[in-house]
Design a protein around this motif. Structure first.
Motif, PDB file in Angstrom:
ATOM      1  N   PRO A 146       0.844  -1.187   0.000  1.00 37.42           N
ATOM      2  CA  PRO A 146       0.000   0.000   0.000  1.00 37.42           C
ATOM      3  C   PRO A 146       0.883   1.241   0.000  1.00 37.42           C
ATOM      4  O   PRO A 146       1.935   1.265   0.642  1.00 37.42           O
ATOM      5  N   LEU A 147       0.502   2.255  -0.740  1.00 40.90           N
ATOM      6  CA  LEU A 147       1.348   3.430  -0.903  1.00 40.90           C
ATOM      7  C   LEU A 147       0.633   4.683  -0.424  1.00 40.90           C
ATOM      8  O   LEU A 147      -0.523   4.924  -0.760  1.00 40.90           O
ATOM      9  N   THR A 148       1.335   5.499   0.362  1.00 42.87           N
ATOM     10  CA  THR A 148       0.849   6.802   0.795  1.00 42.87           C
ATOM     11  C   THR A 148       1.963   7.818   0.574  1.00 42.87           C
ATOM     12  O   THR A 148       3.145   7.450   0.476  1.00 42.87           O
ATOM     13  N   PRO A 149       1.633   9.111   0.504  1.00 41.94           N
ATOM     14  CA  PRO A 149       2.694  10.125   0.394  1.00 41.94           C
ATOM     15  C   PRO A 149       3.698  10.056   1.535  1.00 41.94           C
ATOM     16  O   PRO A 149       4.888  10.324   1.340  1.00 41.94           O
ATOM     17  N   ALA A 150       3.233   9.682   2.731  1.00 43.21           N
ATOM     18  CA  ALA A 150       4.147   9.564   3.870  1.00 43.21           C
ATOM     19  C   ALA A 150       5.186   8.478   3.627  1.00 43.21           C
ATOM     20  O   ALA A 150       6.345   8.614   4.046  1.00 43.21           O
ATOM     21  N   ASP A 151       4.800   7.390   2.957  1.00 38.89           N
ATOM     22  CA  ASP A 151       5.756   6.332   2.636  1.00 38.89           C
ATOM     23  C   ASP A 151       6.878   6.862   1.743  1.00 38.89           C
ATOM     24  O   ASP A 151       8.063   6.600   1.993  1.00 38.89           O
ATOM     25  N   LEU A 152       6.507   7.592   0.693  1.00 40.53           N
ATOM     26  CA  LEU A 152       7.514   8.114  -0.230  1.00 40.53           C
ATOM     27  C   LEU A 152       8.426   9.124   0.451  1.00 40.53           C
ATOM     28  O   LEU A 152       9.641   9.129   0.228  1.00 40.53           O
ATOM     29  N   LEU A 153       7.853   9.981   1.284  1.00 41.31           N
ATOM     30  CA  LEU A 153       8.666  10.976   1.985  1.00 41.31           C
ATOM     31  C   LEU A 153       9.613  10.304   2.960  1.00 41.31           C
ATOM     32  O   LEU A 153      10.796  10.664   3.047  1.00 41.31           O
ATOM     33  N   LEU A 154       9.111   9.310   3.684  1.00 40.77           N
ATOM     34  CA  LEU A 154       9.960   8.600   4.631  1.00 40.77           C
ATOM     35  C   LEU A 154      11.072   7.839   3.903  1.00 40.77           C
ATOM     36  O   LEU A 154      12.231   7.848   4.340  1.00 40.77           O
ATOM     37  N   GLY A 155      10.732   7.191   2.795  1.00 37.73           N
ATOM     38  CA  GLY A 155      11.746   6.476   2.026  1.00 37.73           C
ATOM     39  C   GLY A 155      12.837   7.402   1.503  1.00 37.73           C
ATOM     40  O   GLY A 155      14.022   7.053   1.511  1.00 37.73           O
ATOM     41  N   THR A 156      12.429   8.596   1.071  1.00 41.44           N
ATOM     42  CA  THR A 156      13.401   9.578   0.592  1.00 41.44           C
ATOM     43  C   THR A 156      14.298  10.051   1.726  1.00 41.44           C
ATOM     44  O   THR A 156      15.526  10.121   1.588  1.00 41.44           O
ATOM     45  N   GLU A 157      13.701  10.379   2.877  1.00 39.83           N
ATOM     46  CA  GLU A 157      14.489  10.807   4.036  1.00 39.83           C
ATOM     47  C   GLU A 157      15.473   9.730   4.466  1.00 39.83           C
ATOM     48  O   GLU A 157      16.640  10.017   4.751  1.00 39.83           O
ATOM     49  N   ALA A 158      14.999   8.492   4.515  1.00 35.41           N
ATOM     50  CA  ALA A 158      15.849   7.394   4.981  1.00 35.41           C
ATOM     51  C   ALA A 158      17.034   7.173   4.047  1.00 35.41           C
ATOM     52  O   ALA A 158      18.181   7.039   4.491  1.00 35.41           O
ATOM     53  N   GLN A 159      16.765   7.166   2.748  1.00 35.75           N
ATOM     54  CA  GLN A 159      17.850   6.912   1.808  1.00 35.75           C
ATOM     55  C   GLN A 159      18.832   8.071   1.750  1.00 35.75           C
ATOM     56  O   GLN A 159      20.049   7.868   1.640  1.00 35.75           O
ATOM     57  N   PRO A 210       4.543   5.012   8.773  1.00 35.97           N
ATOM     58  CA  PRO A 210       5.528   6.008   8.316  1.00 35.97           C
ATOM     59  C   PRO A 210       5.293   7.397   8.897  1.00 35.97           C
ATOM     60  O   PRO A 210       6.249   8.135   9.138  1.00 35.97           O
ATOM     61  N   ALA A 211       4.039   7.765   9.119  1.00 36.65           N
ATOM     62  CA  ALA A 211       3.760   9.104   9.647  1.00 36.65           C
ATOM     63  C   ALA A 211       4.383   9.315  11.018  1.00 36.65           C
ATOM     64  O   ALA A 211       4.711  10.446  11.398  1.00 36.65           O
ATOM     65  N   ASP A 212       4.557   8.219  11.775  1.00 34.79           N
ATOM     66  CA  ASP A 212       5.143   8.334  13.110  1.00 34.79           C
ATOM     67  C   ASP A 212       6.646   8.574  13.076  1.00 34.79           C
ATOM     68  O   ASP A 212       7.247   8.900  14.109  1.00 34.79           O
ATOM     69  N   LEU A 213       7.262   8.422  11.906  1.00 33.67           N
ATOM     70  CA  LEU A 213       8.717   8.497  11.813  1.00 33.67           C
ATOM     71  C   LEU A 213       9.217   9.700  11.031  1.00 33.67           C
ATOM     72  O   LEU A 213      10.435   9.936  10.991  1.00 33.67           O
ATOM     73  N   LEU A 214       8.323  10.445  10.412  1.00 36.23           N
ATOM     74  CA  LEU A 214       8.758  11.500   9.510  1.00 36.23           C
ATOM     75  C   LEU A 214       9.602  12.560  10.226  1.00 36.23           C
ATOM     76  O   LEU A 214      10.654  12.976   9.731  1.00 36.23           O
ATOM     77  N   VAL A 215       9.148  13.001  11.395  1.00 38.14           N
ATOM     78  CA  VAL A 215       9.857  14.071  12.105  1.00 38.14           C
ATOM     79  C   VAL A 215      11.205  13.584  12.617  1.00 38.14           C
ATOM     80  O   VAL A 215      12.241  14.247  12.429  1.00 38.14           O
ATOM     81  N   SER A 216      11.223  12.424  13.253  1.00 36.74           N
ATOM     82  CA  SER A 216      12.483  11.907  13.801  1.00 36.74           C
ATOM     83  C   SER A 216      13.478  11.581  12.695  1.00 36.74           C
ATOM     84  O   SER A 216      14.684  11.818  12.837  1.00 36.74           O
ATOM     85  N   THR A 217      12.985  11.047  11.578  1.00 40.45           N
ATOM     86  CA  THR A 217      13.878  10.752  10.462  1.00 40.45           C
ATOM     87  C   THR A 217      14.417  12.026   9.836  1.00 40.45           C
ATOM     88  O   THR A 217      15.577  12.084   9.400  1.00 40.45           O
ATOM     89  N   GLY A 218      13.598  13.073   9.806  1.00 39.00           N
ATOM     90  CA  GLY A 218      14.080  14.370   9.335  1.00 39.00           C
ATOM     91  C   GLY A 218      15.220  14.888  10.203  1.00 39.00           C
ATOM     92  O   GLY A 218      16.192  15.471   9.707  1.00 39.00           O
ATOM     93  N   GLY A 219      15.114  14.668  11.521  1.00 43.77           N
ATOM     94  CA  GLY A 219      16.192  15.059  12.420  1.00 43.77           C
ATOM     95  C   GLY A 219      17.473  14.287  12.148  1.00 43.77           C
ATOM     96  O   GLY A 219      18.578  14.845  12.173  1.00 43.77           O
ATOM     97  N   LEU A 220      17.325  12.990  11.884  1.00 42.02           N
ATOM     98  CA  LEU A 220      18.498  12.177  11.548  1.00 42.02           C
ATOM     99  C   LEU A 220      19.119  12.608  10.228  1.00 42.02           C
ATOM    100  O   LEU A 220      20.349  12.551  10.058  1.00 42.02           O
ATOM    101  N   LEU A 221      18.286  13.074   9.303  1.00 41.36           N
ATOM    102  CA  LEU A 221      18.799  13.584   8.032  1.00 41.36           C
ATOM    103  C   LEU A 221      19.666  14.822   8.254  1.00 41.36           C
ATOM    104  O   LEU A 221      20.718  14.988   7.622  1.00 41.36           O
ATOM    105  N   VAL A 222      19.262  15.682   9.183  1.00 41.35           N
ATOM    106  CA  VAL A 222      20.055  16.859   9.518  1.00 41.35           C
ATOM    107  C   VAL A 222      21.392  16.447  10.135  1.00 41.35           C
ATOM    108  O   VAL A 222      22.448  17.022   9.818  1.00 41.35           O
ATOM    109  N   VAL A 223      21.355  15.454  11.016  1.00 45.43           N
ATOM    110  CA  VAL A 223      22.596  14.949  11.618  1.00 45.43           C
ATOM    111  C   VAL A 223      23.522  14.395  10.535  1.00 45.43           C
ATOM    112  O   VAL A 223      24.746  14.645  10.538  1.00 45.43           O
TER     113      VAL A 223
END
Length: 218
Positions: free
Chosen positions: A114-127, A185-198
């Protein structure tokens, strides 16, 4: 800067040194996500892990394209070694953006999700988190810092292993742990964004260290 990035990207294409890391990335993501019908968070975690390895390889290859004499010519024409190094970083990021697109799309060819915009954003942040970290490792372990590539390879392997297993100290380890244990994925967007900054901070530090060492060597 755009002509410099275009030049370095074209040189990498013509050298074909991109082929091995790109094919490795595609192969790893395909194998790790084959017949996977679960949440995309864990799936994109696998793609992010593959990105860490391949971004390091791509950066080492990108930074080592030119010998000392050729690099000196490029530095003079570009206006300084700092600009050339920045061009190398930007080119490596461009390669990783292309890989990120593949990492987002391949799971839908090998499984059903199943695909949501949050999935794509999280996948982009993670990679991108793993890409920035891998580029930092690649710069520090490149020919710009180490004359003997055997030592550089050993250090790269040690750093990558440490990033994967160092709990609480590495943005990569924290990221992958969260992706595996949290299906929403929605639960991880903010924390993953922080890790992206790190990870961006690690990239800046790696680039600064590489510039200092390479300037002293030249």
């Amino acid at each position: 800067m755009i002509p410099l990035v275009r030049y370095q990207f074209t040189t990498m294409l013509l050298s074909q040194r991109y082929l091995a890391p790109v094919l490795l990335f595609v192969g790893l993501v395909t194998v790790l996500t084959s017949s996977d019908n679960g949440p995309l968070t864990a799936t994109y975690g696998a793609a992010a892990g593959a990105m860490l390895l391949c971004s390091t390889w791509l950066t080492i290859a990108q930074a080592g394209l030119e010998d000392h004499a050729h690099r000196a010519v490029v530095v003079v024409n570009a206006g300084g070694s700092r600009r050339v190094l920045l061009g190398t970083v930007c080119t490596a990021v461009l390669w990783c953006l292309l890989l990120t697109t593949l990492g987002l799309g391949i799971p839908f060819l090998t499984g059903t999700h199943p695909l949501t915009p949050a999935d794509l954003l999280l996948g982009t942040e993670a990679q991108l988190t793993c890409a920035f970290t891998g580029i930092a490792v690649g710069l520090v372990c490149s020919r710009l810092v180490f004359r003997r590539q055997g030592y550089a390879l050993l250090l790269a392997l040690v750093l990558l292993l440490a990033l994967l297993v160092a709990k609480g100290l590495s943005p990569v380890n924290t990221l992958l742990s969260r992706l595996v244990t949290t299906p929403r994925p929605a639960d991880l967007l903010v924390s993953t964004g922080g890790l992206l900054v790190v990870a961006a901070g690690l990239l800046a530090a790696g680039a600064a260290l590489t510039e200092v060492v390479s300037s002293r060597r030249s």
